[in-house]
Design a protein around this motif. Structure first.
Motif, mmCIF file in Angstrom:
data_model
loop_
_atom_site.group_PDB
_atom_site.id
_atom_site.type_symbol
_atom_site.label_atom_id
_atom_site.label_comp_id
_atom_site.label_asym_id
_atom_site.label_seq_id
_atom_site.Cartn_x
_atom_site.Cartn_y
_atom_site.Cartn_z
ATOM 1 N N ASN A 18 0.975 -1.189 0.227
ATOM 2 C CA ASN A 18 0.046 0.096 -0.022
ATOM 3 C C ASN A 18 1.728 1.332 0.259
ATOM 4 O O ASN A 18 1.918 1.068 0.390
ATOM 5 C CB ASN A 18 -0.942 -0.079 1.229
ATOM 6 N N LYS A 19 0.183 1.965 -0.760
ATOM 7 C CA LYS A 19 1.153 3.751 -1.316
ATOM 8 C C LYS A 19 1.458 4.416 -0.298
ATOM 9 O O LYS A 19 2.289 4.717 0.273
ATOM 10 C CB LYS A 19 1.180 4.445 -2.070
ATOM 11 N N HIS A 20 0.862 3.665 1.290
ATOM 12 C CA HIS A 20 0.752 4.643 2.585
ATOM 13 C C HIS A 20 1.369 4.596 3.795
ATOM 14 O O HIS A 20 1.457 4.585 4.778
ATOM 15 C CB HIS A 20 -1.043 4.826 2.693
ATOM 16 N N LEU A 21 2.517 2.959 3.168
ATOM 17 C CA LEU A 21 3.042 2.135 3.557
ATOM 18 C C LEU A 21 5.035 2.823 3.458
ATOM 19 O O LEU A 21 6.032 2.389 3.771
ATOM 20 C CB LEU A 21 3.190 1.462 4.059
ATOM 21 N N GLN A 22 5.098 3.768 2.322
ATOM 22 C CA GLN A 22 6.557 3.510 1.871
ATOM 23 C C GLN A 22 6.975 4.012 2.563
ATOM 24 O O GLN A 22 8.427 4.366 2.393
ATOM 25 C CB GLN A 22 6.375 4.299 0.502
ATOM 26 N N GLY A 23 6.810 5.382 3.604
ATOM 27 C CA GLY A 23 7.073 5.738 4.411
ATOM 28 C C GLY A 23 8.511 4.562 5.889
ATOM 29 O O GLY A 23 9.681 4.894 6.164
ATOM 30 N N LEU A 24 8.022 3.776 6.061
ATOM 31 C CA LEU A 24 8.029 2.622 7.202
ATOM 32 C C LEU A 24 8.581 2.342 6.842
ATOM 33 O O LEU A 24 9.740 1.678 6.437
ATOM 34 C CB LEU A 24 6.130 1.469 7.588
ATOM 35 N N ALA A 25 9.031 1.794 4.593
ATOM 36 C CA ALA A 25 9.507 1.248 4.719
ATOM 37 C C ALA A 25 10.873 1.247 4.064
ATOM 38 O O ALA A 25 11.991 0.656 4.253
ATOM 39 C CB ALA A 25 8.817 0.155 3.368
ATOM 40 N N GLN A 26 10.661 2.602 3.791
ATOM 41 C CA GLN A 26 12.352 3.380 2.875
ATOM 42 C C GLN A 26 13.101 3.142 5.020
ATOM 43 O O GLN A 26 13.908 2.824 4.387
ATOM 44 C CB GLN A 26 11.469 4.530 2.457
ATOM 45 N N GLU A 27 12.585 3.418 5.730
ATOM 46 C CA GLU A 27 12.848 4.027 7.328
ATOM 47 C C GLU A 27 13.686 2.257 7.874
ATOM 48 O O GLU A 27 14.733 2.379 7.712
ATOM 49 C CB GLU A 27 11.966 4.187 8.402
ATOM 50 N N GLU A 28 12.735 1.080 7.618
ATOM 51 C CA GLU A 28 13.035 0.175 7.340
ATOM 52 C C GLU A 28 14.136 -0.647 6.967
ATOM 53 O O GLU A 28 14.860 -0.789 7.577
ATOM 54 C CB GLU A 28 12.161 -1.064 7.653
ATOM 55 N N VAL A 29 14.531 -0.031 5.908
ATOM 56 C CA VAL A 29 15.489 -0.659 4.713
ATOM 57 C C VAL A 29 17.013 -0.246 5.388
ATOM 58 O O VAL A 29 17.450 -0.682 5.909
ATOM 59 C CB VAL A 29 15.423 -0.092 3.213
ATOM 60 N N LYS A 30 17.083 1.361 5.876
ATOM 61 C CA LYS A 30 18.502 1.434 6.042
ATOM 62 C C LYS A 30 18.526 1.613 8.094
ATOM 63 O O LYS A 30 19.252 1.082 7.668
ATOM 64 C CB LYS A 30 17.793 3.238 6.543
ATOM 65 N N GLN A 31 17.273 1.455 8.489
ATOM 66 C CA GLN A 31 17.406 0.640 10.077
ATOM 67 C C GLN A 31 18.292 -0.851 9.963
ATOM 68 O O GLN A 31 19.681 -1.181 10.342
ATOM 69 C CB GLN A 31 16.478 0.634 10.179
ATOM 70 N N HIS A 32 17.887 -1.824 8.554
ATOM 71 C CA HIS A 32 18.523 -2.866 8.978
ATOM 72 C C HIS A 32 19.688 -2.852 8.095
ATOM 73 O O HIS A 32 20.511 -3.467 8.708
ATOM 74 C CB HIS A 32 17.342 -4.298 7.797
ATOM 75 N N ALA A 33 20.086 -1.593 7.359
ATOM 76 C CA ALA A 33 21.400 -1.752 6.784
ATOM 77 C C ALA A 33 22.370 -1.205 8.053
ATOM 78 O O ALA A 33 23.850 -1.585 8.233
ATOM 79 C CB ALA A 33 21.646 -0.791 6.221
ATOM 80 N N GLN A 34 22.090 -0.543 8.896
ATOM 81 C CA GLN A 34 22.731 0.050 10.202
ATOM 82 C C GLN A 34 22.965 -1.249 10.919
ATOM 83 O O GLN A 34 24.529 -1.109 12.211
ATOM 84 C CB GLN A 34 21.903 1.097 10.763
ATOM 85 N N GLU A 35 21.717 -2.272 11.050
ATOM 86 C CA GLU A 35 21.638 -3.183 12.280
ATOM 87 C C GLU A 35 22.677 -4.192 11.586
ATOM 88 O O GLU A 35 23.518 -4.230 12.492
ATOM 89 C CB GLU A 35 20.436 -3.759 12.377
ATOM 90 N N ILE A 36 23.237 -4.380 10.551
ATOM 91 C CA ILE A 36 23.903 -5.813 9.380
ATOM 92 C C ILE A 36 25.408 -5.132 10.106
ATOM 93 O O ILE A 36 26.471 -5.762 10.139
ATOM 94 C CB ILE A 36 23.444 -5.710 8.422
ATOM 95 N N TRP A 37 25.670 -3.213 9.639
ATOM 96 C CA TRP A 37 26.647 -2.947 10.260
ATOM 97 C C TRP A 37 27.396 -3.081 11.409
ATOM 98 O O TRP A 37 28.240 -3.329 11.678
ATOM 99 C CB TRP A 37 27.147 -1.640 9.872
#
Length: 953
Positions: free
Chosen positions: A706-725
């Motif tokens: 759903n287009k109204h969840l794009q902001g949540l998804a974008q945040e999560e991807v960046k956070q996941h990258a930080q957690e992996i690092w």
């Protein structure tokens, strides 16, 4: 020439063969023929033992005949038949085994007094056979019982024969000399038959002592203990001992069991499950068994030594599974029973193991190692044990009430409880895959119904003490909706967002699974409702509706049976129309669910693993495993022994992983290492990425797209990258600590972002790209639709006409690139100008890495400048006024679908270090082109009706 010893052996075998024949015909066959068919168990047992003795005697006669035949052949043909051809020498081990079987059969009959019982049944017959018996005996008086005479008649010829055997074999060894080729065989046979003679003497003594023991016990105890297998080794009446803390009037040591007697109570301990621990003080040693621990105390050191030595040797003998040969405890060396053993045992004491049977490895009285537990109710556990408790990987089957259904727990266990990663199949109804603690679901996990379930569901998220609690995602297939938000005690509780299959989504607060207070409701046409409503999306109470055209409706909403929606309020039509781009881009969940705390349940196992120092024994508990599973296998025990892939098979041990990590710290090597690690689900980094992919798909794929969840998804991807690092840095810290080194000081935010955006994000973005790009497509669908229409209209222009329309200065036109025929004009040539730049720009969709997309854009700019420089005949740098129309031309000819989604994804995911630089400038230029193509005046003026049609010809 044959030696006199060989001739003596021949005569000895002839006599023994004739004696065995007479024993069979005069004693054993009459014993079996005159014995009545017994009705009671003891009688049937006696008959079975006599039949076994008869078979053993027959085998002994046959092997004696074989030996006799080989001796005769040797004497007839001494020159052609060597000494090694004698059966007694070439097959001494086989002959020995036949003798031992006869001794075992005979002593078993002695122990249970089989001869006395049979003689008592037909005493008249056997009294008449006393003369026959005396013919087989030497030096036996006519007095005494028939049973004793029968026993003597079966034993004496054997013992006499063995004695003569040993003497003749020793003489033969001396006679043939040291260099004779058969000497080694003769010495071997003499030694073994000497050992057999000692073994037989000891076996007979033990049988007689055991037989005498029964007369000292009550009939009740005799019925319990009198078995053919028992051989008494020690009796506390001979060497007194006491037992503490258990009470025992008498202690009996048999060759297979340790028995404590107290009144009529008998406690029997299988020697295979007895461990002897020497005492530290006094004349005491400790006995360990699966369910009891006690001490045996003697009156003096001699008694303590005898008892401890005999118990120890009896345990060794019981573990070997056969009688000691040549003799129990022979030699000066004392055998020590192994601490670890494989034995079967059924627990009797009350508790969780009551009536359970354990088959597997033991150590010091406790299940330890690999084993199988089976309960009478059908419950089974197969796996690793430590000090009596399930510890390590294990599979447990628990039968359900309904037939042919099981709960199957494939999990790691710690001190008897599930702990770590596990897969639990609850019959055929639902499956849980995730982490456990203290036997309960705890941490991150996925609970999913079977595909064929009438009400399908799936929960992906955090658990606490067996209940859904914290941040989690539930997909309700029956209602066609997905809940994203907070949970408590298995209920929706706290802020949450619901997305429906119909495209409607809402955000509000839940309490005990019910919506409370006001919320936001977004419909598919971008209408916005702010107020209170029910779970089935019925507007009720005070609220405000904002329509896409800017109109607002505010008041009180309600509904009645058959009346639909009714309201009282104010409709405001004076407001200016809303910007469509702003209404369709409303984002839910931002600020409500802080991205740092969203998936703590997924991150925690990996953080804990690092904080614990990356112990190797927890590697599989962290990373999980692969097991075979099917309904057919579940029906059999083979299912319990399923094979699984251990992380070490593909990723190596933790030590190997950390060592490899240290070898790849330089930038280029690190990039290659991370790429390899993240692609391997059995590597800690790859497992974390796989887990995060699972959460991402559960949130944003399918109903969640759903287009109204794009902001949540974008945040999560960046956070996941930080957690992996951060996880990589944690592994590196542990690796350095094991080498006695320390990691450099903690990174600052700038250094961390440089690695996260420049290294980790490009490597992992591909794993999330499909779902993430879909959200960008939905969010920018309207803009991309306008852009696509503009591209379609611009494609109708020939090259030169489009260049002219875009106000590209004519001295920049690459007319030399246009090949004309005599009947063509420049205005008809299509898709030839700036072809290299167009083909370059089209590559922007071939990668998911934002940096690589920006590099494509940079090369496109360079191709445009190269073409212009070639046209002008000199190097030329394009100013923005010249670049923009040329770039619009290239974009229109590249015809890239969903360019708006591509641009916004690059903008959101690009490395912040590029902000304000060349890449930022070029991306801004591309955005301007995209927006310019969307404009209404661009679309209208591009229509053929607005052209001068004469220009086409």
């Amino acid at each position: 020439m044959c030696s006199p010893e060989e001739a003596a052996l021949l005569r000895l075998e002839e006599v023994f063969s004739a004696t065995l024949a007479r024993i069979n015909s005069l004693i054993l066959q009459p014993l079996l023929s005159t014995a009545p068919e017994p009705l009671e168990p003891r009688g049937r047992e006696c008959l079975r033992l006599l039949q076994q003795l008869h078979r053993s005697s027959q085998q002994l006669w046959e092997v004696t005949e074989g030996s006799l035949h080989s001796l005769r052949e040797r004497l007839r043909h001494p020159d052609s038949t060597g000494l090694e051809s004698l059966l007694l020498l070439r097959d001494a081990d086989h002959v020995l085994q036949i003798y031992m079987e006869y001794v075992e059969s005979y002593t078993s009959c002695v122990v249970v007094q089989a001869f006395q019982k049979v003689a008592k049944k037909r005493s008249e017959y056997w009294w008449g056979q006393r003369k026959v018996l005396r013919q087989l005996l030497w030096g036996v008086s006519s007095e005494g019982s028939v049973g004793a005479a029968l026993a003597q008649a079966l034993r004496q010829p054997l013992t006499h024969h063995l004695q003569q055997y040993v003497l003749l074999l020793l003489k033969l060894a001396d006679a043939i000399g040291e260099h004779h080729p058969a000497r080694e065989l003769v010495v071997h046979a003499a030694t073994h038959f000497g050992d057999l003679q000692s073994f037989t003497r000891q076996a007979l003594d033990q049988a007689v002592a055991t037989q005498a023991l029964w007369h000292t016990l009550s009939s009740r105890l005799r019925d319990v203990l009198c078995t053919p297998a028992h051989r008494l080794l020690q009796d506390s009446q001979d060497i007194p001992v006491t037992v503490t803390p258990l009470r025992a009037e008498r202690v009996l040591l048999f060759d297979d069991a340790l028995v404590l007697l107290q009144g009529h109570n008998v406690q029997t301990f299988d020697l295979k499950l007895v461990w002897v621990n020497p005492g530290q003080d006094g004349y005491v040693f400790r006995i360990l068994t699966p369910e009891e621990e006690f001490f045996i105390c003697a009156k003096d050191s001699q008694g303590q030594v005898v008892w401890q030595w005999k118990v120890t040797q009896a345990v060794c003998q019981a573990l070997r599974g056969k009688k000691d040969f040549p003799v129990l405890g022979a030699g000066l060396e004392t055998s020590e029973p192994p601490a670890c053993r494989c034995v079967v045992y059924t627990f009797r004491a009350e508790g969780r193991l009551c009536q359970a049977t354990y088959e597997g490895e033991w150590c010091w009285g406790r299940p330890h190692g690999k084993g199988t537990l089976k309960w009478p109710d059908g419950q089974n556990h197969v796996g690793d044990f430590c000090q009596g408790l399930e510890h390590g990987f294990g599979i447990r089957l628990v039968p359900q009430a309904s037939e042919d259904k099981f709960d199957c727990y494939k999990c790691h266990w710690q001190e008897g409880s599930m702990c770590g990663y596990g897969i639990c199949e609850h019959g055929m109804d639902e499956v849980y895959k995730g982490y456990f603690q203290a036997g309960l679901r705890h941490g991150f996990g996925v609970l999913e119904s079977a595909p064929q379930a009438s009400q399908p569901f799936r929960y992906t998220g955090h658990w606490e003490r067996g209940q859904r609690s914290g941040y989690g995602i539930e997909e309700d297939g029956d209602r066609g909706e997905r809940y994203i938000g907070m949970w408590q005690a298995n209920q929706r509780h706290g802020p949450g967002v619901v997305v429906t299959q119909a495209g409607v989504c809402y955000q509000g607060t839940f309490q005990a699974d019910k919506m409370v207070g006001s919320g936001i409701l977004l419909s598919e046409d971008d209408s916005l409702y702010e107020g209170t409503f029910t779970r089935d999306l019925t507007l009720i109470g005070k609220g405000k509706v904002t329509f896409p055209n800017g109109f607002t409706l505010e008041g009180s909403f309600g509904s009645g049976a058959g009346r639909g929606l009714n309201m009282q309020g104010v409709l405001d039509t004076a407001a200016l129309p809303l910007d469509p781009n702003s209404t369709c881009k409303r984002q839910l969940g931002l600020g409500v669910f802080p991205v740092e705390s969203r998936w703590q349940g997924a991150y925690s196992p990996f953080r804990d693993f690092v904080h614990a120092g990356c112990p190797g024994d927890l590697q599989e508990a962290l990373l999980g495993f692969h097991v075979q599973s099917s309904r057919e296998l579940r029906k059999s025990q083979e299912y319990l022994r399923c094979e699984r892939t251990h992380p070490e098979d593909n990723a190596g041990s933790v030590e190997d992983i950390l060592e490899e990590l240290l070898q790849h710290r330089k930038p280029k090597a690190l990039q290659q290492y991370l790429r390899k690690a993240l692609s391997n689900s059995l590597h800690p980094l790859g497992k974390l990425l796989q887990t995060l992919m699972l959460t991402f798909q559960a949130t944003y794929a399918g109903v969640g797209a759903n287009k109204h969840l794009q902001g949540l998804a974008q945040e999560e991807v960046k956070q996941h990258a930080q957690e992996i690092w951060a996880f990589y840095r944690g592994l590196l810290r542990v690796a350095l600590q094991r080498k006695g080194q320390a990691l450099e000081e903690d990174e600052d935010a700038e250094s961390r972002d440089l690695q996260v955006y420049g290294l980790v994000l490009p490597l992992m973005l591909d794993s999330f790209y499909s779902e993430l790009f879909t959200l960008y497509l939905l969010l920018h669908e309207r803009e991309d639709s306008l852009y696509s229409q503009g591209i379609t209209n611009l494609s109708l222009f020939p090259d030169t006409k489009l260049l002219e329309f875009l106000d590209v200065q004519k001295h920049l036109w690459p007319l030399k690139d246009l090949t004309l025929t005599t009947s063509q004009r420049y205005s008809l040539i299509r898709d030839k100008c700036f072809l290299s730049a167009t083909e370059c720009l089209q590559k922007i969709i071939t990668t998911v890495d934002p940096r690589e997309k920006l590099e494509v854009l940079e090369r496109t700019y360079e191709e445009i400048e190269t073409t212009v420089s070639r046209v002008l005949g000199r190097e030329h740098k394009l100013p923005m006024d010249d670049l923009l129309p040329l770039l619009i031309y290239v974009v229109s000819r590249a015809r890239i679908q969903h360019l708006g989604a591509e641009i916004h994804l690059i903008r959101d995911m690009m490395d912040p270090v590029h902000t304000g630089g060349l890449y930022d400038f070029l991306l801004t230029a591309l955005e301007s082109c995209y927006e310019h193509i969307q404009k209404e005046d661009m679309r209208l003026h591009c229509l053929p009706g607005h052209w001068d049609s004469r220009e086409l010809w």
